[in-house]
Structure formats: structure tokens, C-alpha cells
Design an enzyme around this catalytic site. Structure first.
Site, PDB file in Angstrom:
ATOM      1  N   ASP A  12       0.824  -1.206   0.000  1.00 16.34           N
ATOM      2  CA  ASP A  12       0.000   0.000   0.000  1.00 16.34           C
ATOM      3  C   ASP A  12       0.866   1.268   0.000  1.00 16.34           C
ATOM      4  O   ASP A  12       1.987   1.263   0.546  1.00 16.34           O
ATOM      5  CB  ASP A  12      -0.872  -0.020   1.270  1.00 16.34           C
ATOM      6  CG  ASP A  12      -2.051   0.925   1.150  1.00 16.34           C
ATOM      7  OD1 ASP A  12      -2.331   1.404   0.039  1.00 16.34           O
ATOM      8  OD2 ASP A  12      -2.689   1.194   2.187  1.00 16.34           O
ATOM      9  N   ASN A  14       1.452   3.299  -2.897  1.00 12.74           N
ATOM     10  CA  ASN A  14       2.101   3.665  -4.170  1.00 12.74           C
ATOM     11  C   ASN A  14       1.544   4.974  -4.728  1.00 12.74           C
ATOM     12  O   ASN A  14       2.295   5.822  -5.204  1.00 12.74           O
ATOM     13  CB  ASN A  14       1.879   2.546  -5.199  1.00 12.74           C
ATOM     14  CG  ASN A  14       2.362   1.222  -4.685  1.00 12.74           C
ATOM     15  OD1 ASN A  14       3.546   0.999  -4.561  1.00 12.74           O
ATOM     16  ND2 ASN A  14       1.429   0.349  -4.328  1.00 12.74           N
ATOM     17  N   SER A  57      -7.216  -5.765  -5.140  1.00 13.77           N
ATOM     18  CA  SER A  57      -8.347  -6.347  -4.406  1.00 13.77           C
ATOM     19  C   SER A  57      -9.604  -6.288  -5.267  1.00 13.77           C
ATOM     20  O   SER A  57      -9.671  -5.490  -6.225  1.00 13.77           O
ATOM     21  CB  SER A  57      -8.571  -5.585  -3.102  1.00 13.77           C
ATOM     22  OG  SER A  57      -9.112  -4.315  -3.377  1.00 13.77           O
ATOM     23  N   GLU A  59     -12.188  -4.954  -4.456  1.00 11.57           N
ATOM     24  CA  GLU A  59     -12.694  -3.580  -4.246  1.00 11.57           C
ATOM     25  C   GLU A  59     -11.943  -2.552  -5.100  1.00 11.57           C
ATOM     26  O   GLU A  59     -12.462  -1.463  -5.371  1.00 11.57           O
ATOM     27  CB  GLU A  59     -12.573  -3.178  -2.767  1.00 11.57           C
ATOM     28  CG  GLU A  59     -13.513  -3.922  -1.825  1.00 11.57           C
ATOM     29  CD  GLU A  59     -13.082  -5.346  -1.537  1.00 11.57           C
ATOM     30  OE1 GLU A  59     -11.871  -5.663  -1.662  1.00 11.57           O
ATOM     31  OE2 GLU A  59     -13.956  -6.172  -1.201  1.00 11.57           O
ATOM     32  N   ASN A  60     -10.735  -2.875  -5.541  1.00 10.67           N
ATOM     33  CA  ASN A  60      -9.967  -1.907  -6.343  1.00 10.67           C
ATOM     34  C   ASN A  60     -10.634  -1.589  -7.690  1.00 10.67           C
ATOM     35  O   ASN A  60     -10.293  -0.598  -8.335  1.00 10.67           O
ATOM     36  CB  ASN A  60      -8.527  -2.392  -6.580  1.00 10.67           C
ATOM     37  CG  ASN A  60      -7.650  -2.303  -5.349  1.00 10.67           C
ATOM     38  OD1 ASN A  60      -6.710  -3.086  -5.170  1.00 10.67           O
ATOM     39  ND2 ASN A  60      -7.936  -1.342  -4.467  1.00 10.67           N
ATOM     40  N   ARG A  63     -11.944   1.952  -8.439  1.00 10.91           N
ATOM     41  CA  ARG A  63     -11.088   3.087  -8.856  1.00 10.91           C
ATOM     42  C   ARG A  63     -11.406   3.502 -10.290  1.00 10.91           C
ATOM     43  O   ARG A  63     -12.138   2.811 -10.989  1.00 10.91           O
ATOM     44  CB  ARG A  63      -9.620   2.668  -8.722  1.00 10.91           C
ATOM     45  CG  ARG A  63      -9.272   2.393  -7.271  1.00 10.91           C
ATOM     46  CD  ARG A  63      -7.804   2.161  -7.091  1.00 10.91           C
ATOM     47  NE  ARG A  63      -7.509   1.960  -5.678  1.00 10.91           N
ATOM     48  CZ  ARG A  63      -6.321   2.107  -5.133  1.00 10.91           C
ATOM     49  NH1 ARG A  63      -5.302   2.443  -5.878  1.00 10.91           N
ATOM     50  NH2 ARG A  63      -6.147   1.910  -3.847  1.00 10.91           N
ATOM     51  N   SER A 183      -7.851  -5.181   5.421  1.00  8.44           N
ATOM     52  CA  SER A 183      -8.500  -4.938   4.130  1.00  8.44           C
ATOM     53  C   SER A 183      -8.831  -6.219   3.349  1.00  8.44           C
ATOM     54  O   SER A 183      -8.560  -6.303   2.145  1.00  8.44           O
ATOM     55  CB  SER A 183      -7.632  -4.015   3.266  1.00  8.44           C
ATOM     56  OG  SER A 183      -7.463  -2.787   3.899  1.00  8.44           O
ATOM     57  N   GLU A 194       1.995 -12.978  12.622  1.00  9.49           N
ATOM     58  CA  GLU A 194       2.488 -11.790  13.320  1.00  9.49           C
ATOM     59  C   GLU A 194       2.253 -10.605  12.385  1.00  9.49           C
ATOM     60  O   GLU A 194       2.540 -10.692  11.179  1.00  9.49           O
ATOM     61  CB  GLU A 194       3.985 -11.928  13.627  1.00  9.49           C
ATOM     62  CG  GLU A 194       4.311 -13.056  14.579  1.00  9.49           C
ATOM     63  CD  GLU A 194       3.643 -12.902  15.942  1.00  9.49           C
ATOM     64  OE1 GLU A 194       3.476 -11.760  16.406  1.00  9.49           O
ATOM     65  OE2 GLU A 194       3.275 -13.932  16.531  1.00  9.49           O
TER      66      GLU A 194
HETATM   67  C1  FPP Z   1      -2.872  -0.249  -3.084  1.00  6.89           C
HETATM   68  O1  FPP Z   1      -3.178   1.049  -3.241  1.00  6.89           O
HETATM   69  C2  FPP Z   1      -2.145  -0.839  -4.207  1.00  6.89           C
HETATM   70  C3  FPP Z   1      -2.657  -1.197  -5.408  1.00  6.89           C
HETATM   71  C4  FPP Z   1      -4.092  -1.088  -5.757  1.00  6.89           C
HETATM   72  C5  FPP Z   1      -1.815  -1.703  -6.530  1.00  6.89           C
HETATM   73  C6  FPP Z   1      -0.491  -2.245  -6.168  1.00  6.89           C
HETATM   74  C7  FPP Z   1       0.196  -2.679  -7.392  1.00  6.89           C
HETATM   75  C8  FPP Z   1       1.513  -2.633  -7.586  1.00  6.89           C
HETATM   76  C9  FPP Z   1       2.481  -2.199  -6.586  1.00  6.89           C
HETATM   77  C10 FPP Z   1       2.051  -3.058  -8.893  1.00  6.89           C
HETATM   78  C11 FPP Z   1       2.345  -4.489  -8.833  1.00  6.89           C
HETATM   79  C12 FPP Z   1       2.826  -5.004 -10.070  1.00  6.89           C
HETATM   80  C13 FPP Z   1       2.897  -6.296 -10.392  1.00  6.89           C
HETATM   81  C14 FPP Z   1       3.497  -6.706 -11.635  1.00  6.89           C
HETATM   82  C15 FPP Z   1       2.357  -7.367  -9.561  1.00  6.89           C
HETATM   83  P1  FPP Z   1      -2.219   2.327  -3.514  1.00  6.89           P
HETATM   84  O2  FPP Z   1      -0.819   1.920  -3.453  1.00  6.89           O
HETATM   85  O3  FPP Z   1      -2.730   2.914  -4.747  1.00  6.89           O
HETATM   86  O4  FPP Z   1      -2.542   3.176  -2.255  1.00  6.89           O
HETATM   87  P2  FPP Z   1      -2.661   4.700  -1.911  1.00  6.89           P
HETATM   88  O5  FPP Z   1      -3.595   5.304  -2.897  1.00  6.89           O
HETATM   89  O6  FPP Z   1      -3.264   4.575  -0.559  1.00  6.89           O
HETATM   90  O7  FPP Z   1      -1.335   5.331  -1.877  1.00  6.89           O
END
Ligand code: FPP
Length: 234
Positions: A12, A14, A57, A59-60, A63, A183, A194
């Protein structure tokens, strides 16, 4: 050093990482995906056998279309290019999550990667994609009913086989990005995990940060509901 067998990571922060730098949320996901590559190699090199990553997820899907489409394209690209690196190291790649409403392009690459790495024995990388724990448990129950499983045959080992993947329980669950919740991530498998929460946003969660999580894990007294009689305070 006691190395956890199965680690789950809620990746989380990104989007926030990008916004803080005046970049688009997509750039944050790209930075997160690059970090995943390095980090997962490091984690397997430490001797961890199973790594589960919550990358999307159910739920994503709420977006924006732009963000969802960007993430789906990124998954396809990364699975096409990068899985070979893990496969060469003997890592089996599996996916957990509902297939609906994922597009054919991503389902095809998921099936391809699963098939090509199925005999690998050195570790398991589990991508939780369109994943939700409630959905997983409900889907498992539905399949058991479909299979007409006899009530006396239902036990934990059998139930595990009906989950998206038959994996060991989580030992350590890490969540980056500062939120203090699970979540809907591997709730069944996290029964005795843990928990480690950090404010660090995922693209900044590097090897040193991971080592801190491991140190914290090593300082926990895992009793699984029992009593550790070797400890003086018992
Ligand atoms: C959570 O929210 C994260 C995601 C919905 C996506 C995470 C995906 C990656 C890191 C890419 C992975 C790539 C591969 C190839 C598996 P957020 O990070 O958008 O959270 P925020 O808006 O709270 O900062």
C-alpha cells in the site's frame, strides 16, 4: 535468525508516494512494481518459501477506469517479462482471486505463467489479484457443496485445498503505507500471523526496511494459544 515460512505483503502507498512527488498515481504503481522485483528476490534469498502479494483487491475495481486499466496493462507486461527471472530461480508462480471480471488478455497470461512454473520447487510467489478473503471463503464453500463433500470429511486440511491455493498459513503479514487494517487480505490464513505495520510507502519499502520487519518478527513470542514455559515470566 528465524525466517518466516510464508510472508504476506499488502503493498500500500504507491499512489500517495507518487502524489507526494508531483507524479501521477500510475507512476507510483510502476515504482511499486519495480520495488516488488528487487524485494521478492531478496526475500526468497533469505530463505522464505512462500510470498503472497496483495496487488489488486476485488474492491480496487471501484477506482477510475484509467487507474484500473493502467494496473491491468502493467500486470500483463510484468508477468510476460519478469516471471522468467523468478522461474529461472525455481520459483513457482500462482494467482489467487476471482477470474470474473478479468479480461481474456490477463487470464491468458495468468494461465500461461501458472502452467510454465507449476513444477518449480524452490519457492512460491502468490499474486493476489482481484482477490478478497470473503470471496475466497465463499467460493471454497460453494465448490465443496458442488463436490458434495460429506460433512464428516470437512476439516482444515480439506478446506485449505478448496481455497484458491493450498498454501501454508501466514507467519508474517506486512502492511506498508500507514493504515492499520487487513483490508480483506488472507483473513483465514492470517489466523496466527504476526502483524507488522509501517508508515513507509511501498516504493520506499527497501531491503533495510524489510530487515527491520524480520527483526521485529524475531522478537515476537509465538505461542499459538499455548504457553512458552522457557520464558521467565510464565
Ligand atoms: C494499493 O493502493 C495498491 C494497489 C491497488 C496496486 C499495487 C500494485 C503494484 C504495486 C504493482 C504491482 C505489479 C505487479 C506486476 C504485480 P495504492 O498503493 O494505490 O494506495 P494509496 O492510494 O493509498 O497510496
Amino acid at each position: 535468525m528465524n525466517v518466516p515460512n510464508h510472508i504476506g505483503i499488502i503493498v500500500d502507498g504507491n499512489g500517495r508516494w507518487a502524489v507526494k512527488r508531483g507524479k501521477s498515481r500510475s507512476e507510483g504503481h510502476l515504482a511499486g512494481s519495480k520495488n516488488l522485483d528487487t524485494l521478492c528476490q531478496y526475500i526468497f534469498d533469505k530463505g522464505v518459501k512462500v510470498v503472497s502479494l496483495y496487488v489488486f483487491s476485488t474492491e480496487n475495481f471501484k477506482r477510475s477506469d484509467e487507474e484500473v486499466n493502467y494496473l491491468m496493462d502493467l500486470f500483463v507486461k510484468k508477468f510476460k517479462e519478469d516471471f522468467k527471472k523468478f522461474s529461472k530461480k525455481g520459483i513457482k508462480i500462482v494467482f489467487s482471486g476471482r477470474r470474473q471480471p478479468l479480461k481474456k488478455e490477463i487470464l491468458d497470461i495468468i494461465d500461461d505463467v501458472t502452467l510454465q512454473t507449476k513444477d518449480n520447487k524452490n519457492g512460491i510467489l502468490n499474486f493476489c489479484l482481484n482477490y478478497g478473503s470473503h470471496a475466497e471463503i465463499i467460493d471454497a464453500c460453494k465448490k465443496m457443496i458442488e463436490d458434495k463433500v460429506a460433512i464428516d470429511d470437512v476439516n482444515e486440511a480439506l478446506f485449505n485445498k478448496y481455497l484458491y491455493n493450498d498454501l501454508p498459513n501466514l507467519d508474517l503479514l506486512i502492511r506498508t503505507g500507514g493504515e492499520l487494517r487487513l483490508s480483506n487480505f488472507m483473513l483465514y490464513q492470517a489466523a496466527y500471523a504476526e502483524l507488522y505495520f509501517t508508515n513507509t510507502l511501498f516504493p520506499d519499502f527497501n531491503k533495510d526496511e524489510f530487515d527491520q520487519a524480520l527483526d521485529s518478527y524475531n522478537n515476537r513470542d509465538r505461542r499459538f494459544g499455548g504457553i512458552n514455559y522457557e520464558k521467565k515470566n510464565c
